[in-house]
Enzyme design. Structure first.
Site, PDB file in Angstrom:
ATOM      1  CE  LYS A 172      24.612 -43.438  53.095  1.00 38.44           C
ATOM      2  NZ  LYS A 172      23.582 -44.270  52.784  1.00 38.44           N
ATOM      3  CB  SER A 218      22.931 -52.032  44.968  1.00 39.37           C
ATOM      4  OG  SER A 218      23.151 -50.450  44.803  1.00 39.37           O
ATOM      5  CG  HIS A 224      32.484 -56.252  59.448  1.00 41.24           C
ATOM      6  ND1 HIS A 224      33.419 -55.707  60.172  1.00 41.24           N
ATOM      7  CD2 HIS A 224      32.717 -55.567  58.382  1.00 41.24           C
ATOM      8  CE1 HIS A 224      33.961 -54.411  59.667  1.00 41.24           C
ATOM      9  NE2 HIS A 224      33.821 -54.551  58.578  1.00 41.24           N
ATOM     10  CG  HIS A 225      25.344 -59.060  60.341  1.00 38.63           C
ATOM     11  ND1 HIS A 225      25.479 -57.861  59.847  1.00 38.63           N
ATOM     12  CD2 HIS A 225      24.378 -59.770  59.555  1.00 38.63           C
ATOM     13  CE1 HIS A 225      24.163 -57.530  59.204  1.00 38.63           C
ATOM     14  NE2 HIS A 225      23.688 -58.575  58.863  1.00 38.63           N
ATOM     15  CE  LYS A 257      25.928 -52.481  47.092  1.00 34.78           C
ATOM     16  NZ  LYS A 257      26.423 -51.060  46.816  1.00 34.78           N
ATOM     17  CE  LYS A 277      18.709 -47.840  53.826  1.00 36.95           C
ATOM     18  NZ  LYS A 277      19.285 -46.660  52.936  1.00 36.95           N
ATOM     19  CG  ASP A 304      15.286 -61.514  53.556  1.00 34.92           C
ATOM     20  OD1 ASP A 304      15.594 -61.553  54.804  1.00 34.92           O
ATOM     21  OD2 ASP A 304      14.053 -61.589  53.416  1.00 34.92           O
TER      22      ASP A 304
HETATM   23  N1  GLU Z   1      22.795 -44.785  49.136  1.00 40.60           N
HETATM   24  C1  GLU Z   1      21.689 -45.774  48.846  1.00 40.60           C
HETATM   25  C2  GLU Z   1      21.026 -45.892  50.360  1.00 40.60           C
HETATM   26  O1  GLU Z   1      21.172 -44.996  51.214  1.00 40.60           O
HETATM   27  C3  GLU Z   1      21.782 -46.858  48.210  1.00 40.60           C
HETATM   28  C4  GLU Z   1      22.996 -47.931  49.016  1.00 40.60           C
HETATM   29  C5  GLU Z   1      23.666 -48.953  48.021  1.00 40.60           C
HETATM   30  O2  GLU Z   1      23.071 -48.990  46.905  1.00 40.60           O
HETATM   31  O3  GLU Z   1      24.395 -49.596  48.384  1.00 40.60           O
HETATM   32  O4  GLU Z   1      20.452 -46.947  50.421  1.00 40.60           O
END
Ligand code: GLU
Length: 469
Positions: free
Chosen positions: A105, A361, A63-64, A69, A93, A98
């Site tokens: 997940k 995204s 949660h930094h 996402k 990632k 950035d």
């Molecule tokens: N599931 C994708 C990933 O592993 C996309 C995640 C997203 O767009 O939030 O990077």
């Protein structure tokens, strides 16, 4: 041999990279932890009237930065260790690219093919409802997206379920990304991960000194590529690589592989699968009984685009590829990586190479918050300005531009042009940063370089929040 833990592998990468930094151990410990895990069971009624209990998860690794996402996968292999590992990879990632999100997940433990569309809709909506109940979803909280076994349709059901419970939330559609275009999605999201893989590999093969060390020429032209998995990511990666001049010589799938040293036309293979239900028996191709055998074939670039733990210490010594481009999350195990690095195989790590999906995204989320398509305000203005420019060129040169030259100058950028440009910029810059970090620490190992960078960026957030003054 102890049982494989994907999450332990990721923790191992963090520890290894942290040893190149001077951050306090407490900060590294916090960065490693998976902050919240929601495990749930819920029942659904099947089409035949029977009930079935479904096991599902959502893990929020860090949660930094919020919202957190990450995608939601539907697979019979889903388990807590996997979902935690994948959530952690999302944290790194996003930091590396950035993209201002923490990592998360989700997963539903089902074999998708066993369920009807109606049942999948029920499962998806019920899963979304469980997330809503526990405040595990929302535009400012946690924003899911597609992953293995899910796509725009599932995201539409999730957005619809969330909106039904939040009719007074103006940004409700930003609760999930990867939605269909007609339901607040964005141009280019479906292709984004594969396009990012292409940009990343194109960048990787563009450095003469790196390619010389691998015994390869510069550029994608003529590079022999084998792809594992012809899902959304595998298909688009292969398609863009082929368009960029590479030759796809092999494709591996769960039911076997196809091989043709002369090259497989990726669109035609996809059409063949639509017609027959399988990539096997594609014209002129050699059939490979066990798809994973193809991973060991001679090639320049191997692109695993399916699931984690595909290249293990067992098959790693037999890998002949010069470069492995990790389009999937975690396709190379940590033990396998050590063998591959010793053998001089360059690994372009997942947290960099498949980050195109979450990057776009992010653009979709921004579009939803602004409630407007990218380029809408400036498009006509740019068009008129460019038209004046084209006229000025014509009058200054005394020559008429051809229709195609004129069109190329005056057409303003579409949303898709802008999305692709933003994605290219993000992928190219991140590669440069990663390569510089590798050079600075005298590393051949690009994953460690990527994690060092990501850890440094995450630490800055913690320090800014005053959590580790
Ligand atoms: N599931 C994708 C990933 O592993 C996309 C995640 C997203 O767009 O939030 O990077």
């Amino acid at each position: 041999m102890s049982e494989y833990s994907f999450f332990e592998d990721v923790l191992g990468y963090i520890d290894k990279s942290a040893s190149y930094t001077t951050h306090p151990q407490g900060l590294i410990d916090q960065i490693k932890q998976c902050n919240s895990i929601f495990k749930m069971y819920f029942p659904i009624r099947l089409d035949n009237g029977e009930y079935k209990v479904i096991e599902a998860y959502r893990a929020q690794h860090s949660h930094h930065k919020t919202p957190v996402k990450g995608g939601i996968r539907y697979s019979r292999h889903v388990n807590e260790d996997e979902v935690k590992a994948l959530a952690a990879l999302m944290t790194f990632k996003c930091a590396l690219l950035d993209v201002p999100f923490g990592g998360a997940k989700g997963g539903i433990k089902i074999r998708r093919a066993e369920y009807s569309k109606n049942e999948i809709e029920k499962i998806t909506r019920r899963y979304a409802f469980e997330l809503i109940k526990k405040d595990f979803i929302g535009p400012a909280v946690d924003v899911p997206a597609p992953d293995y076994g899910t796509g725009a349709q599932e995201m539409a059901w999730i957005a619809d379920t969330y909106s039904a419970f939040h009719s007074d939330t103006i940004n409700a559609s930003a609760c999930v990304t990867g939605k269909p275009l007609t339901m607040f999605g964005i141009h280019g999201r479906t292709e984004a991960t594969g396009r990012g893989v292409f940009f990343g590999l194109r960048e990787a093969v563009s450095y003469e000194d790196d390619m010389t060390k691998l015994g390869l020429t510069v550029g994608l032209e003529g590079k022999k590529v084998i792809v594992q998995g012809l899902g959304n990511v595998g298909f688009h990666s292969a398609k863009f690589l082929q368009e960029g001049g590479a030759t796809i010589i092999g494709i591996a799938e769960y039911d076997g592989g196809i091989y043709d040293p002369e090259g497989l036309d990726i669109e035609e293979v996809a059409q063949h699968r639509r017609d027959t239900g399988s990539i096997l028996n594609f014209k002129n191709s050699q059939k490979i009984e066990t798809g994973t055998d193809l991973l060991e074939y001679e090639c320049d670039i191997l692109v695993p685009a399916a699931l984690e733990n595909q290249i293990t210490e067992e098959n790693a010594p037999r890998i002949k590829a010069k470069i492995i481009g990790e389009a999937a999350n975690g396709p190379v195990s940590k033990n396998a990586e050590e063998i591959l690095l010793k053998n001089g195989v360059m690994i372009i790590p997942d947290i960099y190479l498949n980050a195109g999906g979450v990057t776009v995204s992010y653009f979709e989320w921004l579009k939803n918050l602004s409630r407007m398509s990218f380029g809408k305000l400036e498009k006509r203005y740019d068009y008129l300005n460019n038209e004046r420019l084209a006229n000025a060129i014509e009058s200054a040169s005394g020559q008429k531009l051809s229709n195609s030259q004129r069109d190329a100058i005056i057409k303003g950028a579409s949303e898709e042009d802008l999305v692709n440009s933003g994605l290219e910029e993000a992928m190219v810059n991140a590669y440069k940063e990663m390569r510089e970090t590798a050079k600075k620490h005298n590393l051949f190992d690009m994953r460690t370089a990527a994690f060092i960078l990501a850890i440094n960026k995450i630490s800055v957030s913690y320090l800014e929040q005053g959590i580790f003054p």
